[in-house]
Structure formats: C-alpha cells, structure tokens
Write a protein that holds these residues in place. Structure first.
Motif, PDB file in Angstrom:
ATOM      1  N   GLU A  55       0.995  -1.308   0.037  1.00  0.00           N
ATOM      2  CA  GLU A  55      -0.037  -0.026  -0.034  1.00  0.00           C
ATOM      3  C   GLU A  55       0.987   1.251  -0.042  1.00  0.00           C
ATOM      4  N   LEU A  56       1.941   1.120   0.819  1.00  0.00           N
ATOM      5  CA  LEU A  56       2.780   2.522   0.889  1.00  0.00           C
ATOM      6  C   LEU A  56       3.436   2.320  -0.455  1.00  0.00           C
ATOM      7  N   ALA A  57       3.899   1.635  -1.117  1.00  0.00           N
ATOM      8  CA  ALA A  57       4.533   1.702  -2.494  1.00  0.00           C
ATOM      9  C   ALA A  57       3.334   2.372  -3.538  1.00  0.00           C
ATOM     10  N   GLN A  58       2.328   1.804  -3.489  1.00  0.00           N
ATOM     11  CA  GLN A  58       1.278   2.236  -4.479  1.00  0.00           C
ATOM     12  C   GLN A  58       1.095   4.007  -4.354  1.00  0.00           C
ATOM     13  N   VAL A  59       1.160   4.237  -3.002  1.00  0.00           N
ATOM     14  CA  VAL A  59       0.949   5.793  -2.760  1.00  0.00           C
ATOM     15  C   VAL A  59       2.504   6.210  -3.227  1.00  0.00           C
ATOM     16  N   LEU A  60       3.593   5.768  -2.888  1.00  0.00           N
ATOM     17  CA  LEU A  60       4.715   6.477  -3.569  1.00  0.00           C
ATOM     18  C   LEU A  60       4.755   6.484  -5.019  1.00  0.00           C
ATOM     19  N   PHE A  61       4.301   5.325  -5.549  1.00  0.00           N
ATOM     20  CA  PHE A  61       4.352   5.333  -6.910  1.00  0.00           C
ATOM     21  C   PHE A  61       3.468   6.434  -7.637  1.00  0.00           C
ATOM     22  N   THR A  62       2.456   7.288  -7.063  1.00  0.00           N
ATOM     23  CA  THR A  62       1.654   8.158  -7.562  1.00  0.00           C
ATOM     24  C   THR A  62       2.567   9.642  -7.271  1.00  0.00           C
ATOM     25  N   THR A  63       3.519   9.598  -6.374  1.00  0.00           N
ATOM     26  CA  THR A  63       4.162  10.726  -6.383  1.00  0.00           C
ATOM     27  C   THR A  63       5.049  11.379  -7.370  1.00  0.00           C
ATOM     28  N   ALA A  64       5.645  12.520  -7.423  1.00  0.00           N
ATOM     29  CA  ALA A  64       6.463  12.962  -8.543  1.00  0.00           C
ATOM     30  C   ALA A  64       7.969  12.580  -8.455  1.00  0.00           C
ATOM     31  N   THR A 110       3.369  10.445   2.969  1.00  0.00           N
ATOM     32  CA  THR A 110       2.242  11.212   3.608  1.00  0.00           C
ATOM     33  C   THR A 110       1.635  12.353   2.905  1.00  0.00           C
ATOM     34  N   GLU A 111       2.275  13.207   2.298  1.00  0.00           N
ATOM     35  CA  GLU A 111       1.585  14.253   1.681  1.00  0.00           C
ATOM     36  C   GLU A 111       0.632  13.683   0.442  1.00  0.00           C
ATOM     37  N   ARG A 112       1.222  12.749   0.004  1.00  0.00           N
ATOM     38  CA  ARG A 112       0.159  12.036  -1.040  1.00  0.00           C
ATOM     39  C   ARG A 112      -0.918  11.309  -0.614  1.00  0.00           C
ATOM     40  N   LEU A 113      -0.912  10.831   0.553  1.00  0.00           N
ATOM     41  CA  LEU A 113      -1.979  10.168   0.905  1.00  0.00           C
ATOM     42  C   LEU A 113      -2.856  11.237   1.603  1.00  0.00           C
ATOM     43  N   CYS A 114      -2.389  12.393   2.208  1.00  0.00           N
ATOM     44  CA  CYS A 114      -3.544  13.338   2.541  1.00  0.00           C
ATOM     45  C   CYS A 114      -4.013  13.988   1.200  1.00  0.00           C
ATOM     46  N   ALA A 115      -3.329  14.010   0.245  1.00  0.00           N
ATOM     47  CA  ALA A 115      -4.033  14.502  -1.168  1.00  0.00           C
ATOM     48  C   ALA A 115      -5.203  13.679  -1.609  1.00  0.00           C
ATOM     49  N   PRO A 134      -6.039   4.972   0.632  1.00  0.00           N
ATOM     50  CA  PRO A 134      -5.001   4.127  -0.248  1.00  0.00           C
ATOM     51  C   PRO A 134      -5.654   3.581  -1.496  1.00  0.00           C
ATOM     52  N   ALA A 135      -7.044   3.391  -1.269  1.00  0.00           N
ATOM     53  CA  ALA A 135      -7.354   2.934  -2.568  1.00  0.00           C
ATOM     54  C   ALA A 135      -7.654   3.877  -3.602  1.00  0.00           C
ATOM     55  N   LEU A 136      -7.712   5.111  -3.562  1.00  0.00           N
ATOM     56  CA  LEU A 136      -7.673   6.176  -4.465  1.00  0.00           C
ATOM     57  C   LEU A 136      -6.262   6.207  -4.937  1.00  0.00           C
ATOM     58  N   CYS A 137      -5.206   5.929  -4.420  1.00  0.00           N
ATOM     59  CA  CYS A 137      -3.958   6.005  -4.756  1.00  0.00           C
ATOM     60  C   CYS A 137      -3.741   4.751  -5.727  1.00  0.00           C
ATOM     61  N   ALA A 138      -4.214   3.249  -5.128  1.00  0.00           N
ATOM     62  CA  ALA A 138      -4.402   2.400  -5.905  1.00  0.00           C
ATOM     63  C   ALA A 138      -4.844   2.362  -7.375  1.00  0.00           C
ATOM     64  N   ALA A 139      -6.097   3.262  -7.436  1.00  0.00           N
ATOM     65  CA  ALA A 139      -6.748   3.461  -8.698  1.00  0.00           C
ATOM     66  C   ALA A 139      -5.726   4.079  -9.464  1.00  0.00           C
TER      67      ALA A 139
END
Length: 80
Positions: free
Chosen positions: A6-15, A32-37, A42-47
C-alpha cells in the motif's frame, strides 16, 4: 498500519523519481503528503496506479519495483 504494498502504491503516484537522490525521510514525507491528497484513502492511490499501469505498461514494473524497495528501506529505518 499500511502494508509495504500500500505504501508503495502511494509512493508510485508521487512525482518522485528513481533517479532522485532520496533520503528515507523524503520518501516518508512524499507518501504522507500524497496520502493526504488522496483524502487518506490508499484505495484512491491504488486506482491511480492501475490507470498508470494501463497507460504506460512499459514503465510500470520498473517504477513499482523502485517504489517497493524505497518504502521498504524508508519504513524499515523508521521502525528501527
């Protein structure tokens, strides 16, 4: 507590990029910043990861491997 995947999926979506000189702190901060965004979901980042995988399958595996390794290192150090 989030899993490494889950953490990797969030990191994946960062710049952040694998070529960036990243400290463990920078990785944790970006997650942390992306998860807040993503509203803490986490499901939104996974999408977003799924969409990126479909749009750019040629780079997906390489970036996800990087993200998995980066969060494993960053969060292992945080727990120590």
């Amino acid at each position: 507590m989030m899993t490494t995947t889950e953490l990797a999926q969030v990191l994946f979506t960062t710049a952040l990029q694998p070529s960036d000189d990243l400290s463990p702190y920078a990785v944790r901060e970006a997650v942390t910043e992306r998860l807040c965004a993503c509203g803490g979901e986490p499901a939104l980042c996974a999408a977003l990861v799924a969409q990126e995988a479909g749009d750019h399958p040629e780079t997906y595996v390489r970036r996800m491997r990087w993200a998995l390794g980066a969060v494993a290192d960053a969060y292992q150090l945080a727990a120590a």
